[in-house]
Scaffold this motif. Structure first.
Motif, PDB file in Angstrom:
ATOM      1  N   LYS A  34      62.442  35.648  14.082  1.00 29.14           N
ATOM      2  CA  LYS A  34      63.497  35.824  12.772  1.00 29.14           C
ATOM      3  C   LYS A  34      63.001  35.062  11.687  1.00 29.14           C
ATOM      4  N   LEU A  35      61.717  34.466  11.681  1.00 31.57           N
ATOM      5  CA  LEU A  35      61.167  33.966  10.305  1.00 31.57           C
ATOM      6  C   LEU A  35      59.714  34.310  10.097  1.00 31.57           C
ATOM      7  N   ILE A  36      58.897  34.135  11.279  1.00 22.85           N
ATOM      8  CA  ILE A  36      57.516  33.996  11.200  1.00 22.85           C
ATOM      9  C   ILE A  36      56.907  35.055  12.149  1.00 22.85           C
ATOM     10  N   PRO A  37      56.185  36.245  11.814  1.00 17.15           N
ATOM     11  CA  PRO A  37      55.806  37.227  12.954  1.00 17.15           C
ATOM     12  C   PRO A  37      54.645  36.887  13.452  1.00 17.15           C
ATOM     13  N   VAL A  38      54.562  37.261  14.694  1.00 13.61           N
ATOM     14  CA  VAL A  38      53.341  36.913  15.373  1.00 13.61           C
ATOM     15  C   VAL A  38      52.014  37.346  14.821  1.00 13.61           C
ATOM     16  N   ALA A  39      52.171  38.415  13.930  1.00 10.12           N
ATOM     17  CA  ALA A  39      50.952  38.674  13.287  1.00 10.12           C
ATOM     18  C   ALA A  39      50.412  37.638  12.481  1.00 10.12           C
ATOM     19  N   ALA A  40      51.260  36.840  12.116  1.00  8.38           N
ATOM     20  CA  ALA A  40      50.703  35.846  11.403  1.00  8.38           C
ATOM     21  C   ALA A  40      49.861  34.688  12.129  1.00  8.38           C
ATOM     22  N   GLY A  41      50.100  34.743  13.478  1.00  2.86           N
ATOM     23  CA  GLY A  41      49.103  33.891  14.301  1.00  2.86           C
ATOM     24  C   GLY A  41      48.016  34.499  14.652  1.00  2.86           C
ATOM     25  N   GLU A  42      48.030  36.134  14.818  1.00  2.85           N
ATOM     26  CA  GLU A  42      46.701  36.905  14.910  1.00  2.85           C
ATOM     27  C   GLU A  42      45.691  36.864  13.720  1.00  2.85           C
ATOM     28  N   HIS A  43      46.597  37.113  12.685  1.00  2.00           N
ATOM     29  CA  HIS A  43      45.488  36.773  11.438  1.00  2.00           C
ATOM     30  C   HIS A  43      44.998  35.666  11.397  1.00  2.00           C
ATOM     31  N   LEU A  44      45.617  34.394  11.644  1.00  2.00           N
ATOM     32  CA  LEU A  44      44.979  32.840  11.488  1.00  2.00           C
ATOM     33  C   LEU A  44      43.921  32.904  12.607  1.00  2.00           C
ATOM     34  N   LYS A  45      43.996  33.431  13.764  1.00  2.00           N
ATOM     35  CA  LYS A  45      42.977  33.653  14.756  1.00  2.00           C
ATOM     36  C   LYS A  45      41.536  34.357  14.230  1.00  2.00           C
ATOM     37  N   LYS A  46      41.873  35.438  13.497  1.00  2.00           N
ATOM     38  CA  LYS A  46      40.848  36.014  13.036  1.00  2.00           C
ATOM     39  C   LYS A  46      39.999  35.196  11.742  1.00  2.00           C
ATOM     40  N   SER A  47      40.792  34.558  11.134  1.00  2.00           N
ATOM     41  CA  SER A  47      40.317  33.986   9.954  1.00  2.00           C
ATOM     42  C   SER A  47      39.772  32.413  10.360  1.00  2.00           C
ATOM     43  N   ILE A  48      40.026  31.757  11.375  1.00  2.00           N
ATOM     44  CA  ILE A  48      39.664  30.660  11.666  1.00  2.00           C
ATOM     45  C   ILE A  48      38.823  30.601  12.838  1.00  2.00           C
ATOM     46  N   ALA A  49      37.639  30.129  12.760  1.00  2.00           N
ATOM     47  CA  ALA A  49      36.387  30.583  13.517  1.00  2.00           C
ATOM     48  C   ALA A  49      36.772  30.067  14.945  1.00  2.00           C
ATOM     49  N   SER A  85      39.293  28.987  17.035  1.00  4.26           N
ATOM     50  CA  SER A  85      41.014  28.964  17.037  1.00  4.26           C
ATOM     51  C   SER A  85      41.082  29.611  18.381  1.00  4.26           C
ATOM     52  N   GLN A  86      42.286  29.280  19.029  1.00  4.02           N
ATOM     53  CA  GLN A  86      42.889  30.056  19.924  1.00  4.02           C
ATOM     54  C   GLN A  86      44.301  30.046  19.959  1.00  4.02           C
ATOM     55  N   LEU A  87      44.929  31.240  20.210  1.00  2.00           N
ATOM     56  CA  LEU A  87      46.500  31.600  19.965  1.00  2.00           C
ATOM     57  C   LEU A  87      47.283  31.286  21.382  1.00  2.00           C
ATOM     58  N   GLU A  88      48.286  30.710  21.215  1.00  3.90           N
ATOM     59  CA  GLU A  88      49.158  30.794  22.323  1.00  3.90           C
ATOM     60  C   GLU A  88      50.630  31.021  21.749  1.00  3.90           C
ATOM     61  N   ILE A  89      51.144  32.174  22.492  1.00  5.92           N
ATOM     62  CA  ILE A  89      52.640  32.720  22.371  1.00  5.92           C
ATOM     63  C   ILE A  89      53.547  31.932  23.118  1.00  5.92           C
ATOM     64  N   PHE A  90      54.618  31.742  22.524  1.00  6.44           N
ATOM     65  CA  PHE A  90      55.899  30.852  23.391  1.00  6.44           C
ATOM     66  C   PHE A  90      56.773  32.062  23.494  1.00  6.44           C
ATOM     67  N   GLU A  91      57.165  32.679  24.592  1.00  7.22           N
ATOM     68  CA  GLU A  91      57.989  33.640  24.792  1.00  7.22           C
ATOM     69  C   GLU A  91      59.589  33.340  24.753  1.00  7.22           C
ATOM     70  N   GLN A  92      59.744  32.216  24.913  1.00  3.67           N
ATOM     71  CA  GLN A  92      61.155  31.788  24.582  1.00  3.67           C
ATOM     72  C   GLN A  92      61.597  31.026  23.209  1.00  3.67           C
ATOM     73  N   SER A  93      60.631  31.221  22.425  1.00  8.05           N
ATOM     74  CA  SER A  93      60.593  30.261  21.340  1.00  8.05           C
ATOM     75  C   SER A  93      60.718  31.216  20.145  1.00  8.05           C
ATOM     76  N   CYS A  94      61.134  30.619  18.802  1.00  7.18           N
ATOM     77  CA  CYS A  94      61.139  31.379  17.549  1.00  7.18           C
ATOM     78  C   CYS A  94      60.259  30.336  16.823  1.00  7.18           C
ATOM     79  N   HIS A  95      60.851  29.781  15.773  1.00  2.85           N
ATOM     80  CA  HIS A  95      60.080  28.817  14.705  1.00  2.85           C
ATOM     81  C   HIS A  95      59.839  27.592  15.363  1.00  2.85           C
ATOM     82  N   CYS A  96      60.437  27.094  16.518  1.00  2.00           N
ATOM     83  CA  CYS A  96      60.432  25.603  16.893  1.00  2.00           C
ATOM     84  C   CYS A  96      60.016  25.564  18.355  1.00  2.00           C
ATOM     85  N   PRO A  97      58.911  25.944  18.766  1.00  2.00           N
ATOM     86  CA  PRO A  97      58.438  25.824  20.347  1.00  2.00           C
ATOM     87  C   PRO A  97      58.178  24.377  20.584  1.00  2.00           C
TER      88      PRO A  97
END
Length: 274
Positions: free
Chosen positions: A219-234, A236-248
């Motif tokens: 609704k607010l922030i795309p998962v692509a934002a996390g994928e972009h950060l993972k590529k940009s920050i050496a 780093s690890q990305l975790e997705i919360f399936e039942q959450s939006c902006h406030c996991p």
């Protein structure tokens, strides 16, 4: 509960609970430390947990000036030094992520063990070369006008967008109470600054381990934002919360808390119960 007087005389509200390696939780724009209540009660049994209200927010001073991410980072630095925190983990939600990145940009990572970034983009603005941004100029202008004309109405419409599921009136009321503590003038000023800051040039210099926590609901922030950060920050690890939006941390608090604890354990963080 305590107040720390910043170098310009403004008072910053914070709470310092528990013992062990320090965790500092930094909230998003218009929010407050109260949003992390499910983390404080969990982590204070094993770690030293510090929450704060950024200037202009929550119980902190409502100053006329200083409402930029860069100044908030300097305020955080003042508090970290005041509390003599070492090997600190900085947890930043939404705008709190910008505060962390600006902190690292200004002061480096000495004394910073790790960072946890919760549902934020490298920039909220839709730059010509950053289409995944959350706001274009028209959307940002509309929100700033809404804050001036009907702050409560804007917040009542915005807050439910932070959650995947419907928000009860009870929960909406306490969130409205917290966010309405920010005067409209301050809310507009910091919204503008945090929406146009671009941290992309800083990210590849970050060396400390970073945990990225993103909600699947966009609704607010795309998962692509996390994928972009993972590529940009050496480191780093990305975790997705399936039942959450902006406030996991509120939507899936048990998973969120366990994940951070596991992340810190992987760094061989020693707490008082180890």
């Amino acid at each position: 509960m305590a107040f720390y007087q910043l170098s310009d005389g403004a008072e910053l509200f914070y709470e310092d609970k528990g013992e062990g390696k320090p965790l500092v939780f930094i909230h998003g724009v218009w929010m407050s430390s109260r949003f992390f209540h499910k983390q404080v009660s969990y982590f204070e049994k094993k770690f030293r947990v510090i929450t704060l209200d950024l200037r202009g927010h929550g119980a902190s001073a409502k100053t006329n000036a200083g409402h930029t991410v860069a100044q908030y980072a300097r305020d955080l630095r003042d508090l970290v030094r005041h509390l003599d925190l070492q090997d600190v983990t900085l947890v930043g939600w939404s705008m709190g992520a910008f505060v962390i990145w600006e902190y690292l940009h200004q002061f480096g990572d000495k004394g910073v063990l790790s960072t946890v970034i919760v549902d934020e983009l490298a920039s909220d603005f839709k730059w010509p070369d950053f289409e995944i941004g959350a706001f274009d100029l028209a959307a940002l202008t509309s929100m700033m006008q809404g804050l001036q004309h009907d702050q409560k109405g804007l917040l009542r419409g915005f807050l439910p967008l932070m959650f995947k599921k419907d928000v009860s009136e009870e929960h909406l009321c306490w969130m409205l109470e917290e966010t309405m503590k920010v005067p409209a003038s301050i809310a507009s000023a910091i919204l503008f600054d945090q929406s146009i800051i671009d941290c992309r040039p800083y990210l590849n210099s970050i060396q400390c381990p970073t945990l990225l926590c993103f909600g699947r609901e966009e609704k607010l922030i795309p998962v692509a934002a996390g994928e972009h950060l993972k590529k940009s920050i050496a480191n780093s690890q990305l975790e997705i919360f399936e039942q959450s939006c902006h406030c996991p941390f509120l939507e899936e608090p048990e998973k969120f808390n366990r994940l951070i604890e596991s992340f810190l354990t992987s760094l061989k963080v020693v707490n008082k119960n180890s």
